[in-house]
Design an enzyme around this catalytic site. Structure first.
Site, PDB file in Angstrom:
ATOM      1  N   GLY A  89      12.190  -0.888   0.578  1.00 13.46           N
ATOM      2  CA  GLY A  89      13.813  -0.406   0.785  1.00 13.46           C
ATOM      3  C   GLY A  89      13.777   0.814   1.394  1.00 13.46           C
ATOM      4  N   GLU A 116      15.240   8.773  -2.269  1.00  5.15           N
ATOM      5  CA  GLU A 116      14.423   9.296  -1.190  1.00  5.15           C
ATOM      6  C   GLU A 116      14.622  10.893  -0.911  1.00  5.15           C
ATOM      7  OE1 GLU A 116      12.213   7.318  -0.856  1.00  5.15           O
ATOM      8  OE2 GLU A 116      13.310   5.415  -1.184  1.00  5.15           O
TER       9      GLU A 116
HETATM   10  N1  BES Z   1       8.020   5.401  -1.925  1.00  2.00           N
HETATM   11  C1  BES Z   1       8.755   4.358  -1.888  1.00  2.00           C
HETATM   12  C2  BES Z   1       8.460   3.353  -0.799  1.00  2.00           C
HETATM   13  C3  BES Z   1       7.249   2.516  -1.079  1.00  2.00           C
HETATM   14  C4  BES Z   1       7.605   1.310  -1.861  1.00  2.00           C
HETATM   15  C5  BES Z   1       6.056   2.833  -0.394  1.00  2.00           C
HETATM   16  C6  BES Z   1       6.501   0.475  -1.729  1.00  2.00           C
HETATM   17  C7  BES Z   1       5.042   1.983  -0.571  1.00  2.00           C
HETATM   18  C8  BES Z   1       5.302   0.752  -1.150  1.00  2.00           C
HETATM   19  C9  BES Z   1      10.275   4.516  -1.866  1.00  2.00           C
HETATM   20  O1  BES Z   1      10.377   6.303  -2.371  1.00  2.00           O
HETATM   21  C10 BES Z   1      10.919   3.977  -2.898  1.00  2.00           C
HETATM   22  O2  BES Z   1      10.780   3.870  -3.950  1.00  2.00           O
HETATM   23  N2  BES Z   1      11.616   2.976  -2.359  1.00  2.00           N
HETATM   24  C11 BES Z   1      12.476   1.821  -3.181  1.00  2.00           C
HETATM   25  C12 BES Z   1      13.938   2.116  -3.103  1.00  2.00           C
HETATM   26  C13 BES Z   1      14.282   3.002  -4.252  1.00  2.00           C
HETATM   27  C14 BES Z   1      15.740   3.094  -4.346  1.00  2.00           C
HETATM   28  C15 BES Z   1      14.109   2.335  -5.720  1.00  2.00           C
HETATM   29  C16 BES Z   1      12.061   0.671  -2.667  1.00  2.00           C
HETATM   30  O3  BES Z   1      11.518   0.591  -1.338  1.00  2.00           O
HETATM   31  O4  BES Z   1      12.419  -0.283  -3.450  1.00  2.00           O
HETATM   32 ZN    ZN Z   2      10.200   6.280  -4.506  1.00  2.00          ZN
END
Ligand code: BES
Ligand code: ZN
Length: 923
Positions: A322, A359
Site C-alpha cells: 500500500g 508511514e
Molecule cells: N513497511 C510497510 C510496507 C511493506 C509491506 C513493505 C510489505 C514490504 C512488504 C508499510 O509501512 C506498510 O505497512 N504498508 C501497509 C499500509 C498500512 C497502512 C497498513 C501496506 O502496504 O499494506
Molecule cells: Zn508499516
C-alpha cells in the site's frame, strides 16, 4: 497487509512457552504445522517449543561492515538497465581475504579494496550464491584490520517485479507510454539495486548521486545539494543528495520520473511535498494537509522531532504494497495518496489518512529506532498500525476511527490467530521468503491489538513516558521487543515484560469463561481462561496461559470500567460490591482485551437487550456479536442463535457495527452458497438491512457526515447484492444516467451501484463497466470497477473477467483483487478462479516472484471452499507448485476449508429450518 531477533545468537530461536507436563501430548494432537516444531527442555520448568528455520540461512559475517555508502546510479529508462558505482567506507574488524555482501540479480564488473592510505587491491573472484542472495568477493591478499574503501562497479536491470530498483509505467500528458524508475527495498531487496549489507541492524550513512535525464524529477531520502550537467551526455544531469543519517538499507529510496507536487511547511519547519502524476497536483492536497497535521502530532507524542529537513510523499503507479516508509521519501500506491474532491469517496479519504498516519509514524518507530532483526518486524508494523488510528482520531475525530479499528484489525487478528497454523507475533525468520511471509495480520493487526491492550493497561501518560525513553535510548540504533518492554516497565512500574511476553511469544489467545453468582448485595464473578481455537476451545493442563488484563463494566455505567484485574492464574474470583440482581455485567468494555468471552446463557441473555435499546456502546455491541459469531464457527454455540442475535440489530444506527455484521453475514452467505438454500440467507439479509436502507435513502442530506456516507454505501451495496428489488431498480436507473452522462453518480454511490448492476447484469453491463474502466483517469475508479467485476453471475462472463485480470488493462498489483473478487462472489466464481489460478500459475508466480501478493492471491481464491476434499486438492497443488513465501498461508487456507466444511455439516440443517420457519407468518 501483512505482518513482522536480535543479533545475539540466543534470539535466533523463538520460544513458545508451553507448560511442562504435556507438551508432547500437545504436539501429538496437532496439525502438520505443529509437527514441524521441535521441543527442548528448558531450565525454567517449561518446555520451549521453537519454530525451526525452514530454509537454511545465515546472517552476514561481522568482519567487514559499512560506515558510509557513496552510491551513484545511472538508470536507462528506455533499455531498462542501470549502471552503478559504489564507493563504500568500510571497517574491517578482523583480517580477511573475502568480503561477503548481499547481492541479487546484479552483475559486478570490477571490485577493489584499499586500506586507508594504502594501495588498491583488485578482487580476483566474485562468487555469487544466488539462492542466498549473496556474493563473496575474493582478494589475492588479506585485507588488514582498519578503515578502508571498497569500490564496486556493477550493472543491473530495472525489473518489472515491483521490488528492488524497478520500472513503473505511466502515460505522459500526451498519452505516450513512459517509465519511471523507482525503488521498493523492504524487506530484503536493496540488494537488487546495489551490493550491500542488507540487514536492518547494519546501519550506515548514504551519499546518493543519480544521473538522470535533465527533464525528469530525481528524488531520494535527502534534499538535493548539487545538480550539474553530466559531462559525458548533455541530455543528462547529475543530482547529488545530502548525506543521510545513519540508517538501514531497507529504508533507502530513489525515484526518477515525471511528477508535479504541492508543498507546505509543517509547524515545526519541515518541508513537506506530495508528488503526484503530472497534471494532478490538486489530488495531493488532502494528503498534504494530513501530513502537515501529523508531523507535529508525532513530534509532540514522542517528544522527539522529525530529524530530516524534508519529507516527500509520492504516488507510484505500479506499487506492490500500500505504501512504504522510506526515510524522507515515502512511496505510496496512487490510491493510498491521491484524493480528488469530486471523484474520491469517503472510504478513500479515510484510507489515505490512515496510510499517511501509518508511514509517518514509521519515520520515528522503525526509521529512527529500527528492529534488530525481522523477528521484531511486528514492533514496526504493529506499532504503526496502532498509532495510525491515534493520529487519524486526532486529525478527524468525526471518523470514529477507533470503533473501526475493532472491526478492521482486532477481529481480523482474532480470526487468524485462532488457527492451529497461526504463528507467534515474535517469530524466528531467516531466509527472505520467511521474512516476506510475516507481513501478515498477526504482525500488523494482532500486533496493533496487543499494543492497544497494553496502552489501555498502562495508561496514556506512562505509555508516552516509556515510548519517549525508548526512542531516546535507541535513536539511530536498533532495538528488540524486550528493549521496549524494559522502557515501558520502568515508566509504569508494571510487569510489562511478563504480561506482554505471554501475548507475543506464544501464538493464539484465550477465551475467558465467566460465571456469576449474587451473594447478598454483591455480584461475584468466577473468571477462567482456556485457549480459543477455531475448532473449539482447548483446555486441560497442557493449555497455554496468558496474563490477561480484565476489566468489567455494569449496566450502571456501560462506558466505564468498574473493576480492573490481571488474570494471571487459571481462575480468579472478582467481587463487585453493591450490584443488584437485575443489573448486568459485561467483561471487556471497549473491546480492548485480545480475547473472546464465553458467558453463561443467563449472563448473555441479560446483555442482549442492550443491543436492541443501544445502551451497550457501539464497540461493545460489535464485540459481543463478533464473539458469538466466532463461537458459532467453533461449534460452541449454534449459528441459529447468532442469527437471532443479529435480528436484534434492526435499530442499529452505527456504521461500524453494521459493517461488522455485514462482513459476518457475507461469510455465512459464502458458506451457504454450498447449499441449495442460499437464497434464504439473501432474504434474511434483505429483511435485516431494509429498515436502515429506507431510513438512509439514496441521496445525502444536509448536515450528514463521513460515517453517513460510509453507511449508505454499505447498506445499498448489501441490499443490491442480495437482490432487493427496489434497490436493484434504482441502481439500474442511476447507472444508466451515469453512463449516459446525464447525472454522474456521486463517488460514494459508485461501488454499491456498480456491484448491484453487475451482480444482476448481462454482457452489456460488463461491456459498459469495462468501458468505464478504460476511460477512468484515476486508479481509484479503476480499482472500484476491478473489485466488483467478479460479481457478474454468468459462467462465460466470469471467464471474461478472469482473462481481463491478466490483461494489460489491469496493473499487476491489482490483478489479485480482480481474481479475488471473482472467487469471493459466488460458488461458481470460486471454482472458476481456482481453476484460473492453477492454469496460470506460472505466469502469476513469476509476476510476483514470491512476495506477499501471491499469499493474498491464494487466500482470496481458496479460503472460502467448504468441502473437505478441496483442502486436499489445495495442499497437493502447492506441494507440486511451491510458493515458499506463501507456505503458511496455504496451511491456513487448508485449515479454514476444513473448518468451513465442519461448520456447514454441523449447522446447515438447523439454519435451513430456521430460515423456513421465519417465513411462516405467526398465527
Ligand atoms: N513497511 C510497510 C510496507 C511493506 C509491506 C513493505 C510489505 C514490504 C512488504 C508499510 O509501512 C506498510 O505497512 N504498508 C501497509 C499500509 C498500512 C497502512 C497498513 C501496506 O502496504 O499494506
Ligand atoms: Zn508499516
Amino acid at each position: 497487509m501483512l505482518r513482522f531477533l536480535s543479533r545475539q545468537a540466543s534470539l535466533s530461536i523463538i520460544r513458545q512457552v508451553i507448560p511442562l507436563k504435556t507438551a508432547s501430548s500437545h504436539l501429538s494432537a496437532g496439525t502438520p504445522a505443529i509437527r514441524l516444531r521441535t521441543v527442548s527442555a528448558a531450565s525454567n520448568g517449561h518446555y520451549l517449543v521453537s519454530m525451526p528455520e525452514r530454509r537454511p540461512f545465515a546472517r552476514l559475517p561481522a568482519d567487514v561492515s559499512p560506515v558510509n555508502y557513496g552510491l551513484c546510479l545511472k538508470p536507462d529508462l528506455v533499455d531498462f538497465t542501470f549502471e552503478g558505482k559504489l564507493e563504500a567506507a568500510v571497517e574491517v574488524t578482523q583480517g580477511t581475504n573475502q568480503i561477503v555482501m548481499n547481492c541479487a540479480d546484479i552483475d559486478i564488473i570490477t571490485a577493489s579494496y584499499a586500506l586507508e592510505g594504502g594501495e588498491e587491491i583488485n578482487a580476483t573472484g566474485f562468487n555469487y550464491q544466488n539462492e542466498d542472495e549473496k556474493v563473496t568477493l575474493s582478494f589475492p591478499s588479506v585485507l588488514q584490520k582498519g578503515s578502508g574503501t571498497l569500490k564496486i562497479d556493477f550493472v543491473g536491470e530495472l525489473n518489472d517485479k515491483m521490488k528492488g530498483f524497478y520500472r513503473s509505467k505511466y502515460a505522459s500528458p500526451s498519452g505516450e507510454m513512459r517509465y519511471a524508475a523507482v525503488t521498493q527495498f523492504e524487506a530484503t531487496d536493496a540488494r537488487r539495486a546495489f551490493p550491500c549489507w542488507d540487514e536492518p541492524a547494519i546501519k550506515a550513512t548514504f551519499d546518493i548521486t543519480l544521473i538522470v535525464p535533465k527533464d525528469r524529477v530525481a528524488l531520494s531520502n535527502m534534499n538535493v545539494i548539487d545538480r550539474k550537467p553530466y559531462p559525458e551526455d548533455d541530455s543528462l544531469v547529475e543530482v547529488k543528495f545530502a548525506t543521510t543519517p545513519i540508517m538501514s538499507t531497507y529504508l533507502v529510496a530513489f525515484v526518477i520520473g515525471e511528477y508535479d507536487f504541492v508543498e507546505s511547511q509543517s509547524s515545526d519547519g519541515v518541508t513537506v511535498r506530495v508528488y503526484t502524476p503530472v497534471g494532478k497536483a490538486e489530488q495531493g492536497k488532502f494528503a498534504l494537509e494530513v501530513a502537515v497535521k501529523t508531523l507535529p502530532f508525532y513530534k509532540d507524542y514522542f517528544s522527539v522531532p522529525y530529524p530530516l529537513p524534508k519529507i516527500d510523499l509520492i504516488a507510484i503507479a505500479d506499487f506492490a504494497a500500500g505504501a512504504m516508509e522510506n526515510w524522507g521519501l515515502v512511496t505510496y500506491r496512487e490510491t493510498a495518496l491521491l484524493i480528488d474532491p469530486k471523484n474520491s469517496c469517503a472510504s478513500s479519504r479515510q484510507w489515505v489518512a490512515l496510510v499517511v498516519g501509518h508511514e509517518l509514524a514509521h519515520q520515528w518507530f522503525g526509521n529512527l529506532v529500527t528492529m534488530e532483526w525481522w523477528t521484531h518486524l511486528w514492533l514496526n508494523e504493529g506499532f504503526a498500525s496502532w498509532i495510525e488510528y491515534l493520529c487519524v482520531d486526532h486529525c478527524f475525530p468525526e471518523y470514529d476511527i477507533w470503533t473501526q479499528f475493532v472491526s478492521a484489525d482486532y477481529t481480523r487478528a482474532l480470526d487468524l490467530d485462532a488457527l492451529d497454523n497461526s504463528h507467534p507475533i515474535e517469530v524466528n525468520v531467516g531466509h527472505p521468503s520467511e521474512v516476506d511471509e510475516i507481513f501478515d495480520a498477526i504482525s500488523y493487526s494482532k500486533g496493533a491489538s496487543v499494543i492497544r491492550m497494553l496502552h489501555n493497561y498502562i495508561g496514556d501518560e506512562d505509555f508516552r513516558k516509556g515510548m519517549n525513553s525508548y526512542l531516546l535510548k535507541f535513536q539511530h540504533k536498533n532495538a528488540s521487543t524486550e528493549d521496549l518492554w524494559d522502557c515501558l516497565e520502568q515508566a509504569s512500574g508494571k510487569p510489562i515484560a511478563a504480561v506482554m511476553s505471554s501475548w507475543t511469544k506464544q501464538m493464539g489467545f484465550p477465551i475467558i469463561v465467566v460465571d456469576q453468582e449474587q451473594q447478598g448485595s454483591d455480584r461475584v464473578l468466577k473468571v477462567s481462561q482456556k485457549k480459543f481455537c477455531a475448532s473449539g476451545p482447548h483446555s486441560g493442563e497442557d493449555c497455554p496461559r496468558w496474563m490477561v488484563p480484565i476489566s468489567v463494566c455494569t449496566s450502571e455505567d456501560p462506558s466505564c470500567s468498574r473493576m480492573k484485574v490481571l488474570l494471571d492464574q487459571p481462575e480468579i474470583t472478582i467481587t463487585i460490591p453493591n450490584l443488584g440482581p437485575n443489573k448486568w455485567v459485561k467483561l471487556n468494555p471497549g473491546t480492548v482485551g485480545f480475547y473472546r468471552i464465553q458467558y453463561t446463557s443467563a449472563m448473555l441473555d441479560s446483555l442482549l437487550p442492550g443491543i436492541r435499546d443501544l445502551t451497550l456502546l457501539p464497540v461493545d455491541r460489535l464485540g459481543l456479536q463478533n464473539d458469538l459469531f466466532s463461537l458459532s464457527r467453533a461449534g460452541m454455540i449454534s449459528t441459529v442463535e447468532v442469527i437471532k442475535v443479529m435480528e436484534a440489530f434492526v435499530n442499529e444506527p452505527n456504521y461500524t457495527v453494521w459493517s461488522d455484521l455485514s462482513c459476518n453475514l457475507g461469510v455465512l452467505s459464502s458458506l451457504l452458497s454450498h447449499t441449495d438454500f442460499h437464497d434464504e440467507i439473501q432474504e434474511f439479509i434483505i429483511d435485516l438491512f431494509t429498515p436502515i436502507g429506507l431510513k438512509l435513502g439514496w441521496d445525502s442530506r444536509p448536515g450528514e457526515g463521513h460515517l453517513d456516507a460510509l453507511l449508505r454505501g454499505l447498506v445499498l451495496g448489501k441490499l443490491g447484492k442480495a437482490g432487493h428489488k427496489a434497490t436493484l431498480e434504482e441502481a439500474r436507473r442511476r447507472f444508466k444516467e451515469h453512463v449516459e452522462g446525464k447525472q454522474i453518480l456521486s463517488a460514494d454511490l459508485r461501488s454499491p451501484v456498480y456491484l448491484t448492476v453487475l451482480k444482476h447484469g448481462d454482457s452489456s453491463v460488463l461491456d459498459t463497466m469495462l468501458k468505464l474502466h478504460k476511460q477512468a483517469d484515476m486508479q481509484e475508479e479503476k480499482n472500484r470497477v476491478e473489485r466488483v467485476l467478479g460479481a457478474i453471475s454468468s459462467p462465460e462472463l466470469i471467464q471474461r473477467v478472469l482473462t481481463f485480470a491478466l490483461s494489460d488493462e489491469v496493473r499487476p498489483q491489482d490483478t489479485v483483487s480482480v481474481i479475488g473478487g471473482v472467487a469471493g462472489s459466488s460458488k461458481q466464481g470460486r471454482k472458476a478462479a481456482w481453476k484460473f489460478v492453477k492454469d496460470n500459475w506460472e505466469e502469476l508466480h513469476n509476476r510476483y516472484q514470491g512476495g506477499f501478493l501471491i499469499s493474498r492471491l491464494i487466500k482470496l481464491t481458496v479460503d472460502g471452499f467448504a468441502v473437505d476434499k478441496m483442502a486436499t486438492e489445495v495442499k497437493s497443488f502447492f506441494e507440486s507448485h511451491p510458493a515458499p513465501a506463501a507456505e503458511r498461508t496455504v496451511q491456513q487456507c487448508c485449515e479454514n476449508i476444513l473448518l468451513n466444511a465442519a461448520w456447514l455439516k454441523r449447522d446447515a440443517d438447523d439454519l435451513h429450518q430456521y430460515f423456513l420457519q421465519r417465513k411462516v407468518p405467526p398465527v
